[in-house]
Design an enzyme around this catalytic site. Structure first.
Site, short mmCIF file in Angstrom:
data_model
loop_
_atom_site.label_atom_id
_atom_site.label_comp_id
_atom_site.label_asym_id
_atom_site.label_seq_id
_atom_site.Cartn_x
_atom_site.Cartn_y
_atom_site.Cartn_z
N ALA A 72 0.91 -1.14 0.09
CA ALA A 72 0.00 -0.03 -0.16
C ALA A 72 0.88 1.28 -0.06
O ALA A 72 0.44 2.18 -0.50
CB ALA A 72 -1.00 -0.23 1.54
N GLU A 73 2.08 1.20 0.59
CA GLU A 73 2.77 2.29 0.57
C GLU A 73 3.57 2.63 -0.39
O GLU A 73 3.60 3.77 -0.91
CB GLU A 73 3.87 2.26 1.78
N SER A 74 4.21 1.93 -1.06
CA SER A 74 5.23 1.93 -2.10
C SER A 74 5.07 0.65 -3.39
O SER A 74 6.10 0.87 -4.14
CB SER A 74 6.85 1.89 -1.86
N TYR A 104 -6.98 4.59 3.65
CA TYR A 104 -5.82 3.94 3.68
C TYR A 104 -6.10 2.54 4.40
O TYR A 104 -5.61 1.31 4.00
CB TYR A 104 -4.92 4.74 4.55
#
Length: 568
Positions: free
Chosen positions: A140-142, A252
């Site tokens: 999800a982040e990168s 998120y």
């Protein structure tokens, strides 16, 4: 110390991870179906995200496209908080459909890239007593990209901001950015997530705080009296101004849950399952400050890009002065790495100064200020010209390093002059200058200087012998004949025992040709040298240089290597 991309982890942990996480996938697609890469092979290079924007995409999907198998996977209870019934959340469904359809290629690329890191990330989470599902957070982040940089300035696989990174022990400066180091950033992320869970007692709130900051989530909970993340989202309208949760934070957790549902059902959804044996086997090497990392990479048989795949934290081709750092190399090349580091010449740049260019600066001024030759500063900073830009940062060696590099340049010039004298074909006459000689033979002054190891300030003297490359015509024959006469005279006195005996022949063209027995000399490669530049330095062809040293066009050379050059 040995590891799989990260510091040492127990085999038992990795086995446990595989069983717990990919039980369904492993049952139908064993890891043994794919051959593991060789330990010495090149680093795995995965393409960049097909669509970078998909990390921040706000999906608006038609849920009618979901197949029965996809709806079954969507309905599976999963995640890090089984007390919350989140399977039917609209945002979860949207992200699930997005990653299984429109962004399917991106998600598959993320899975491939994560193979190098997932086993050790899971093991690190177990080491810290954290839920293993948190290993899905970097998707999800990168997209599991160690070099990812967000618009806000967050960097690395775990997307740390600079302040948070330093708070949790990561070094971020001009030399190195440990947010890009998968091993170190994972340890920092584990500590940060542990603190967030201790603060909120709820994993979804902890994830929201990871995205928005603990202060913002604490303030929102206090003002809304919400019970959990989803309750907080429902009450977000009660908040005003900057206290409101951004859309990115509200989406998120649903994004994380959707990724979790997909990952737990990869086989059912038709994705290629993660190969847990793909992670390269690496060893850790302690490297002192000021070490030449480019030369280290060459010593262990890696290109710079391959070295950076294993060591993405390094921003320069030199390790930070004044501190020891850990470098990851293939296990099979550990001995070569240690042998290189034991060589005193592996640290030619210890004692760097970082100089920021001011408006009135020039290379000459910087050279005078630090007592370092302009040529050394240009070589160390890969400058092809003397043009500088205000704010530009330059590496300037200090202490003995500058002197050693300058001495090396002078020693090389002396060696070039000696070789030029041995091959001399011109004797300096009264009133000669480098410029007049260069005009006479159609050469540039720079070429004449380089061929004879001379500088711009060098003075010529009558009778001095020079080497004029690529001479033709009457002047060439005359200068060669003069050189032959000098050598013959010396030979008559017994002073030419070790030199080649000149032999002359008259070709059909009428031109005088000098044939001499070749004599071998050795040249030590300096930083910045290439095979082409060495060939030009000695006025030989590149093909000859390659043949003399049993090299080919794809061969690489490194500082300190001995190169054979034949004199004629």
């Amino acid at each position: 110390m040995q590891h799989r991309m990260f510091p040492r982890t127990a085999q038992a942990l990795l086995i446990l991870v595989t069983i717990l996480v990919l039980a369904s996938c492993a049952a139908r697609n064993p890891a043994t179906d794919k051959p593991a890469p060789t330990a010495v092979g090149p680093a795995c290079v995965y393409p960049r995200d097909p669509l970078d924007k998909e990390l921040d995409e706000r999906p608006r999907e038609d849920l009618s496209v979901l197949t029965p198998a996809e709806r079954e996977a969507l309905g599976v209870r999963t995640g890090i908080d089984f007390d919350l019934d989140t399977m039917d959340t609209e945002e979860v469904q949207q992200y699930f459909a997005f990653f299984t359809h429109r962004a399917r290629g991106t998600f598959q690329a993320w899975l491939g890239r994560s193979e190098a890191y997932l086993p050790a990330v899971r093991a690190a989470l177990i080491e810290h007593g954290l839920p293993q599902d948190l290993a899905l957070l970097p998707y999800a982040e990168s997209g599991y990209n160690p070099n990812a940089v967000s618009r806000a300035g967050a960097v690395g696989m775990w997307q740390f901001m600079r302040g948070t990174a330093r708070k949790y022990g990561l070094t971020v400066d001009w030399w190195i950015d440990e947010r890009r180091d998968p091993a170190l950033s994972t340890q920092a992320a584990a500590r940060y997530l542990s603190d967030l869970y201790g603060m909120f007692g709820d994993w979804y709130l902890a994830l929201a705080a990871y995205n928005a900051g603990e202060g913002k989530i604490s303030n929102a909970l206090e003002k809304t009296n919400a019970n959990d993340f989803f309750d907080l989202v429902d009450k977000n309208d009660r908040l005003r101004g900057r206290a409101k949760l951004r859309e990115e934070t509200r989406h998120y957790v649903p994004k994380f849950i959707a990724i979790s549902k997909i990952f737990q059902n990869l086989d059912m959804l038709g994705f290629q399952c993660v190969d847990w044996k793909r992670a390269p086997r690496l060893a850790d090497v302690n490297v002192p400050g000021g070490s030449d990392l480019m030369a280290l990479a060459q010593a262990v048989g890696l290109s710079w890009n391959q070295f950076r795949e294993y060591n993405p934290a390094f921003l320069r081709q030199v390790s930070p002065p004044g501190m020891s750092v850990v470098v990851h190399v293939p296990e099979s090349r550990l001995a070569e790495a240690k042998a290189y580091l034991q060589n005193p010449k592996s640290r030619p740049y210890a004692g760097y100064t970082v100089h920021t260019v001011r408006g009135s600066d020039s290379l000459w001024k910087i050279s005078r200020r630090y007592g370092v030759p302009v040529a050394v500063i240009k070589r160390m900073n890969n400058l092809s010209s003397g043009k500088l830009v205000k704010g530009q940062q330059l590496l300037v060696p200090g202490g003995g390093s500058a002197r050693e590099l300058a001495d090396e340049d002078r020693a090389s010039s002396r060696k070039t002059r000696k070789l030029a004298q041995a091959r001399s074909n011109y004797i300096v006459q009264k009133d000669d200058t480098l410029w007049s000689i260069s005009r006479q033979y159609g050469l540039s002054v720079a070429t004449l200087q380089q061929a004879n190891g001379l500088s711009a300030s060098s003075k010529l003297s009558v009778g001095q012998r020079l080497f004029i490359p690529d001479q033709t015509g009457k002047a060439a024959r005359q200068s060669r004949q003069e050189a032959e006469a000098v050598h013959a005279k010396l030979a008559d006195k017994g002073q030419e025992k070790s030199k080649a005996q000149a032999k002359t022949a008259e070709p059909k063209s009428g031109k005088t040709k000098v044939v001499a027995q070749a004599k071998s000399t050795s040249y030590k490669v300096r930083e910045g040298d290439t095979l082409y530049s060495i060939a030009r330095r000695f006025n030989v062809s590149l093909s000859e240089l390659l043949r003399w040293n049993s090299l080919n066009n794809g061969s690489t050379i490194h500082a300190g290597q001995e190169i054979k050059v034949l004199q004629r």
